[in-house]
Design an enzyme around this catalytic site. Structure first.
Site, mmCIF file in Angstrom:
data_model
loop_
_atom_site.group_PDB
_atom_site.id
_atom_site.type_symbol
_atom_site.label_atom_id
_atom_site.label_comp_id
_atom_site.label_asym_id
_atom_site.label_seq_id
_atom_site.Cartn_x
_atom_site.Cartn_y
_atom_site.Cartn_z
ATOM 1 N N ASP A 111 -7.885 -5.687 -0.180
ATOM 2 C CA ASP A 111 -8.149 -6.599 -1.456
ATOM 3 C C ASP A 111 -7.831 -7.886 -1.051
ATOM 4 O O ASP A 111 -8.542 -8.892 -1.701
ATOM 5 C CB ASP A 111 -7.510 -6.182 -2.542
ATOM 6 N N HIS A 164 0.914 -1.365 -0.076
ATOM 7 C CA HIS A 164 0.027 0.060 -0.135
ATOM 8 C C HIS A 164 0.873 1.163 0.029
ATOM 9 O O HIS A 164 1.946 1.140 0.628
ATOM 10 C CB HIS A 164 -0.984 0.020 1.149
HETATM 11 C C1 LIG Z 1 -7.886 -0.630 -2.862
HETATM 12 C C2 LIG Z 1 -6.173 -0.388 -3.099
HETATM 13 O O1 LIG Z 1 -6.215 0.085 -4.295
HETATM 14 S S1 LIG Z 1 -5.273 -1.427 -2.422
HETATM 15 C C3 LIG Z 1 -4.037 -1.793 -3.328
HETATM 16 C C4 LIG Z 1 -4.232 -2.917 -4.307
HETATM 17 N N1 LIG Z 1 -3.253 -3.293 -5.292
HETATM 18 C C5 LIG Z 1 -2.754 -4.630 -5.039
HETATM 19 O O2 LIG Z 1 -2.936 -5.344 -4.176
HETATM 20 C C6 LIG Z 1 -1.742 -4.702 -6.112
HETATM 21 C C7 LIG Z 1 -0.257 -5.212 -5.645
HETATM 22 N N2 LIG Z 1 0.238 -3.936 -4.835
HETATM 23 C C8 LIG Z 1 1.011 -3.154 -5.623
HETATM 24 O O3 LIG Z 1 1.076 -3.097 -6.760
HETATM 25 C C9 LIG Z 1 1.512 -1.916 -4.579
HETATM 26 O O4 LIG Z 1 2.035 -2.724 -3.478
HETATM 27 C C10 LIG Z 1 0.790 -0.804 -4.608
HETATM 28 C C11 LIG Z 1 0.575 -0.465 -6.246
HETATM 29 C C12 LIG Z 1 -0.426 -1.065 -3.892
HETATM 30 C C13 LIG Z 1 1.487 0.505 -4.108
HETATM 31 O O5 LIG Z 1 2.598 0.638 -4.989
HETATM 32 P P1 LIG Z 1 3.704 1.636 -4.552
HETATM 33 O O6 LIG Z 1 3.279 2.551 -3.339
HETATM 34 O O7 LIG Z 1 4.187 2.387 -5.826
HETATM 35 O O8 LIG Z 1 4.835 0.755 -4.058
HETATM 36 P P2 LIG Z 1 5.988 -0.090 -4.663
HETATM 37 O O9 LIG Z 1 5.333 -0.679 -5.953
HETATM 38 O O10 LIG Z 1 7.059 1.111 -5.205
HETATM 39 O O11 LIG Z 1 6.300 -1.269 -3.790
HETATM 40 C C14 LIG Z 1 7.716 -0.874 -2.759
HETATM 41 C C15 LIG Z 1 8.261 -2.221 -2.742
HETATM 42 O O12 LIG Z 1 7.591 -3.297 -2.368
HETATM 43 C C16 LIG Z 1 7.360 -4.265 -3.226
HETATM 44 N N3 LIG Z 1 5.952 -4.887 -3.299
HETATM 45 C C17 LIG Z 1 4.917 -3.843 -3.151
HETATM 46 N N4 LIG Z 1 3.842 -4.502 -3.266
HETATM 47 C C18 LIG Z 1 4.234 -5.830 -3.354
HETATM 48 C C19 LIG Z 1 3.438 -6.794 -3.694
HETATM 49 N N5 LIG Z 1 1.988 -7.155 -3.996
HETATM 50 N N6 LIG Z 1 4.063 -8.190 -3.979
HETATM 51 C C20 LIG Z 1 5.180 -8.023 -4.063
HETATM 52 N N7 LIG Z 1 5.989 -7.015 -3.675
HETATM 53 C C21 LIG Z 1 5.597 -5.788 -3.713
HETATM 54 C C22 LIG Z 1 7.901 -3.837 -4.432
HETATM 55 O O13 LIG Z 1 8.222 -4.449 -5.694
HETATM 56 C C23 LIG Z 1 8.755 -2.777 -4.244
HETATM 57 O O14 LIG Z 1 10.025 -3.309 -3.873
HETATM 58 P P3 LIG Z 1 11.550 -2.786 -4.084
HETATM 59 O O15 LIG Z 1 11.607 -1.613 -3.464
HETATM 60 O O16 LIG Z 1 12.313 -3.590 -3.747
HETATM 61 O O17 LIG Z 1 11.379 -2.157 -5.504
HETATM 62 O O1 LIG Z 2 -5.605 4.437 -0.825
HETATM 63 C C1 LIG Z 2 -4.983 3.966 -1.787
HETATM 64 O O2 LIG Z 2 -4.181 4.260 -2.431
HETATM 65 C C2 LIG Z 2 -5.817 2.740 -2.298
HETATM 66 C C3 LIG Z 2 -6.958 2.216 -1.213
HETATM 67 O O3 LIG Z 2 -6.517 1.411 -0.466
HETATM 68 C C4 LIG Z 2 -8.226 2.519 -1.494
HETATM 69 O O4 LIG Z 2 -8.412 3.464 -2.491
HETATM 70 O O5 LIG Z 2 -9.076 2.130 -0.917
#
Ligand SMILES: CC(=O)SCCNC(=O)CCNC(=O)[C@H](O)C(C)(C)COP(=O)(O)OP(=O)(O)OC[C@H]1O[C@@H](n2cnc3c(N)ncnc32)[C@H](O)[C@@H]1OP(=O)(O)O
Ligand SMILES: O=C([O-])CC(=O)C(=O)O
Length: 382
Positions: free
Chosen positions: A318, A262
């Site tokens: 999620d 997140h």
């Molecule tokens: C309701 C919502 O929107 S909640 C989010 C729903 N989305 C997901 O569950 C999809 C999976 N999660 C992700 O893609 C990301 O964690 C996001 C999009 C939620 C957040 O993205 P960002 O804040 O940009 O974090 P970022 O992608 O830079 O992750 C930071 C580090 O953790 C790792 N990481 C983050 N999420 C995950 C994951 N789900 N699985 C494995 N590694 C992960 C990244 O690879 C990164 O590693 P690094 O520092 O070695 O490069």
């Molecule tokens: O806040 C965010 O970036 C994503 C999230 O958890 C939501 O929209 O519920």
């Protein structure tokens, strides 16, 4: 212009809002001063909708008025229903989110009231809360070759949705859990879809355009689309025994596992904890704990993997919604549309707030492209 730009606007404060506070360090989510743990089990989704729109919980007559407005719009108008039916059965197999985005855009186009005052917006917002639920239920039925089930006026919003989807009297625990899920997904500060919608309405475009932008943003797998991906991943593995090894293999291949990570929560996502409780209870009651067990194993494997690397990655909202919705008999392709049904309340609250004190949202980009190129005639270009 020379500023330090973090990709993805990380940590950028892009505006002020009274609606929702996400405390990423402490793992708290607050709607207009109420911690979600204070609301869950006490308030209904409809009361939370009122809270987000008006900044206070409703008294009985205010709630009655809102309920009447919501009920008025539950039944899908004939032209919208035909559109949904034709999309649901289209050979291109559009997703639930594509259908919802298109149908809601259509609802906006045929709304004769183009006024831009708060009262009109509140009425449109109520219509969208109801229609997004009814359209989702109708799409689910059409995709299974079943007929549309007309709404019931004696049921609350959550119960009526489950009734319209299944055609059966919903189980009280499923209704409670679904109502809670709607409350938990209702708002989340400047998440990507709310931000996209606020940018749209800040041009003084209409509420429907804001919602259409927001649906498009929520659809992606990094945002709302992740709830479908969680269960799809488990369905691909399809065995409790193989889950740990399969998830470990995904992690080692560098794939991001849906339901984890997140941008704001550094500790834990408070919504996920509540959903996990309900998912356990409901899957046990349904007598099928397979997806819950697989989700728990996934949680364990991912958290240990990141702990070993010294990273503080936790599960998000999620992860456990997949097995929870599955236990209610909801098909995977409706999981993200369900997110829309709930987030519609938060989106529209943010749009009302934006209209109230509007200025166009137009940030800058630091230019990193080439400079001072000389024009080469087309005949001389390689
Ligand atoms: C309701 C919502 O929107 S909640 C989010 C729903 N989305 C997901 O569950 C999809 C999976 N999660 C992700 O893609 C990301 O964690 C996001 C999009 C939620 C957040 O993205 P960002 O804040 O940009 O974090 P970022 O992608 O830079 O992750 C930071 C580090 O953790 C790792 N990481 C983050 N999420 C995950 C994951 N789900 N699985 C494995 N590694 C992960 C990244 O690879 C990164 O590693 P690094 O520092 O070695 O490069
Ligand atoms: O806040 C965010 O970036 C994503 C999230 O958890 C939501 O929209 O519920």
């Amino acid at each position: 212009m020379s500023t330090q730009v973090k990709a993805g606007l990380e940590d950028v404060v892009a505006g002020t809002s009274d609606i929702c506070f996400v405390d990423g360090e402490k793992g708290r989510l607050v709607y207009y001063g109420y911690d979600i743990n204070e609301l869950v089990g006490k308030a209904s989704f409809e009361e939370v909708v009122y809270l987000l729109w008006h900044g206070k919980l409703p008294n009985q007559s205010e709630l009655d008025e809102l309920n009447a407005e919501l009920i008025k719009h539950r039944d899908i108008p004939a032209d919208v229903l035909e559109l949904v039916r034709s999309l649901s059965t289209n050979a291109a197999n559009p997703t639930g989110m594509e259908i919802l985005r298109t149908a809601i855009s259509y609802v906006g186009a045929v709304d004769p009231n183009k006024e831009m005052d708060r009262n009109t917006h509140l009425k449109q917002a109520a219509k969208l809360i109801s229609l997004s639920a009814s359209i989702t239920a109708a799409d689910g039925r059409f995709k299974k070759g079943e007929q549309y089930v007309a709404p019931r006026n004696d049921l609350g919003h959550a119960a009526n949705f489950l009734y319209m989807l299944t055609g059966q009297e919903p189980d009280p625990l499923a209704v409670e859990a679904f109502d809670v899920a709607l409350i938990l997904h209702a708002d989340h500060e400047l998440n990507a879809s709310t931000f996209a919608g606020r940018v749209t309405v800040a041009t003084l475009s209409d509420l429907y355009s804001g919602v259409t932008s927001a649906i498009g943003a929520l659809k992606g797998p990094l945002h709302g689309g992740a709830n479908e991906d969680v269960l799809r991943l488990l369905m691909e593995i399809d065995s409790v025994e193989n889950t740990a090894a399969a998830v470990q293999a995904k992690l080692e291949s560098g794939v991001k596992v849906p339901g984890f990570g997140h941008r704001v929560y550094r500790n834990y996502d408070p919504r996920g904890l509540i959903l996990k409780r309900y998912a356990k209870e409901l899957t046990e009651k349904a007598g099928n704990t397979k997806w819950f067990e697989m989700t728990e194993i996934t949680e364990d494997v991912v958290l240990k993997h990141f702990a070993k690397k010294g990273k503080d990655l936790k599960y998000n909202v999620d992860l456990y919604s997949g097995c929870l919705y599955n236990a209610m008999g909801i098909p995977v392709e409706l999981f993200t549309p369900i997110f829309v049904m709930s987030r519609m309340s938060g989106w529209t609250a943010h749009f009302l707030e934006q209209y109230k004190n509007n200025r166009i949202i137009r940030p800058r980009a630091e230019y990193t492209g080439p400079v001072d190129l000389e024009f080469v005639p087309i005949s001389e270009r390689k």
